[in-house]
Design a protein around this motif. Structure first.
Motif, short mmCIF file in Angstrom:
data_model
loop_
_atom_site.label_atom_id
_atom_site.label_comp_id
_atom_site.label_asym_id
_atom_site.label_seq_id
_atom_site.Cartn_x
_atom_site.Cartn_y
_atom_site.Cartn_z
N ARG A 29 0.86 -1.20 0.00
CA ARG A 29 0.00 0.00 0.00
C ARG A 29 0.88 1.24 0.00
O ARG A 29 1.93 1.25 0.63
CB ARG A 29 -0.89 0.04 1.24
CG ARG A 29 -1.91 -1.07 1.29
CD ARG A 29 -2.78 -0.91 2.50
NE ARG A 29 -3.53 -2.13 2.77
CZ ARG A 29 -4.33 -2.28 3.80
NH1 ARG A 29 -4.50 -1.29 4.67
NH2 ARG A 29 -4.97 -3.42 3.99
N GLY A 33 -2.61 4.67 1.83
CA GLY A 33 -3.37 3.46 2.14
C GLY A 33 -3.95 2.75 0.94
O GLY A 33 -4.62 1.73 1.10
N PRO A 68 -8.01 0.73 0.72
CA PRO A 68 -7.51 -0.55 0.22
C PRO A 68 -8.58 -1.48 -0.34
O PRO A 68 -8.28 -2.59 -0.77
CB PRO A 68 -6.84 -1.17 1.45
CG PRO A 68 -7.57 -0.60 2.61
CD PRO A 68 -7.94 0.80 2.19
#
Length: 77
Positions: A29, A33, A68
């Motif tokens: 990531r 994020g 994510p």
């Protein structure tokens, strides 16, 4: 180098944890994020793989507001 085997879809799916709500990217990531898959953000790759190219100047956003997440029904243009 076994991690490079398989189609892009197979390699992508190895990094997705399908929870009851979001499908969370478990691979690398960035600092914000967002998942990264090759040269693309993971959620953009998921969208492109399912729907084709993202029109110029548009973004792929999350209904769930979870960077994510790569679950297709949580993504929209």
């Amino acid at each position: 180098m076994g991690y490079l085997r398989g189609s892009p879809q197979v390699r992508f799916s190895r990094h997705v944890d399908k929870t009851a709500e979001c499908w969370v990217w478990t691979g690398y990531r960035n600092v914000w994020g967002y998942g990264v898959f090759g040269p693309m953000l993971a959620h953009r790759w998921a969208w492109t793989d399912a729907n084709g190219p993202i029109p110029d100047g548009l973004c792929v956003l999350h209904h769930c507001d979870n960077p994510p997440c790569v679950r297709l029904d949580h993504l929209y243009i």
